[in-house]
Design an enzyme around this catalytic site. Sequence first.
Site, PDB file in Angstrom:
ATOM      1  N   ASN A  43       8.197  -5.042  -1.629  1.00 53.99           N
ATOM      2  CA  ASN A  43       9.141  -3.959  -1.383  1.00 53.99           C
ATOM      3  C   ASN A  43      10.277  -4.023  -2.403  1.00 53.99           C
ATOM      4  O   ASN A  43      10.666  -5.093  -2.877  1.00 53.99           O
ATOM      5  CB  ASN A  43       9.659  -3.970   0.056  1.00 53.99           C
ATOM      6  CG  ASN A  43      10.365  -5.235   0.474  1.00 53.99           C
ATOM      7  OD1 ASN A  43       9.927  -6.340   0.175  1.00 53.99           O
ATOM      8  ND2 ASN A  43      11.468  -5.092   1.197  1.00 53.99           N
ATOM      9  N   CYS A  54       7.741   0.566  -0.479  1.00 55.33           N
ATOM     10  CA  CYS A  54       7.132  -0.479   0.348  1.00 55.33           C
ATOM     11  C   CYS A  54       6.186  -1.349  -0.473  1.00 55.33           C
ATOM     12  O   CYS A  54       5.664  -0.919  -1.506  1.00 55.33           O
ATOM     13  CB  CYS A  54       6.344   0.165   1.484  1.00 55.33           C
ATOM     14  SG  CYS A  54       7.344   1.088   2.660  1.00 55.33           S
ATOM     15  N   GLU A  56       3.140  -2.253   0.291  1.00 60.89           N
ATOM     16  CA  GLU A  56       1.797  -1.678   0.263  1.00 60.89           C
ATOM     17  C   GLU A  56       1.684  -0.598  -0.805  1.00 60.89           C
ATOM     18  O   GLU A  56       0.682  -0.511  -1.506  1.00 60.89           O
ATOM     19  CB  GLU A  56       1.447  -1.082   1.634  1.00 60.89           C
ATOM     20  CG  GLU A  56       1.449  -2.091   2.771  1.00 60.89           C
ATOM     21  CD  GLU A  56       2.805  -2.235   3.460  1.00 60.89           C
ATOM     22  OE1 GLU A  56       2.808  -2.630   4.630  1.00 60.89           O
ATOM     23  OE2 GLU A  56       3.855  -1.950   2.841  1.00 60.89           O
ATOM     24  N   CYS A  87       4.173   0.525   7.664  1.00 61.87           N
ATOM     25  CA  CYS A  87       4.859   1.677   8.254  1.00 61.87           C
ATOM     26  C   CYS A  87       3.886   2.853   8.317  1.00 61.87           C
ATOM     27  O   CYS A  87       2.781   2.796   7.756  1.00 61.87           O
ATOM     28  CB  CYS A  87       6.103   2.037   7.441  1.00 61.87           C
ATOM     29  SG  CYS A  87       5.751   2.765   5.820  1.00 61.87           S
TER      30      CYS A  87
END
Length: 134
Positions: A43, A54, A56, A87
């Site tokens: 992040n 983020c 990911e 998220c």
Amino acid sequence: MASLDTLFEAAKSIQAKAYAPYSRFKVGAAIATPDGRIFAGCNVENAAYPVGSCAEAGAISAMIAAGESRIAEIVVMGEGEHLVTPCGGCRQRIREFAAPDTPIHIAGPEGIRKRFTLDELLPFSFGPDNLTDR
């Protein structure tokens, strides 16, 4: 295919590099592709919330930049007592490149805490296949 231990170590290593001066909540993610290549992301916060990104999303961007397009497995690494799952936005990002049965491993510093499939985290999802029938 990359081993889960290798994927875990990649997520743990990149987590330490996260830029989180505001929340102090560092997250790392590592993706394995079907041919075993690993891509990691962390992040990156920004003083102008919510402009950060983020872990990911960073891992997916690295995968795409390298010419890959399929997620075979992913590890998301966070700290604290609670599970750090992707998220909602990242669940949708993962969906773009993963199958419903793709394993998503949620980890803490001590190891893998829980395993979900993408379908468990994002049931009845909307994805690329919804747009092919038009």
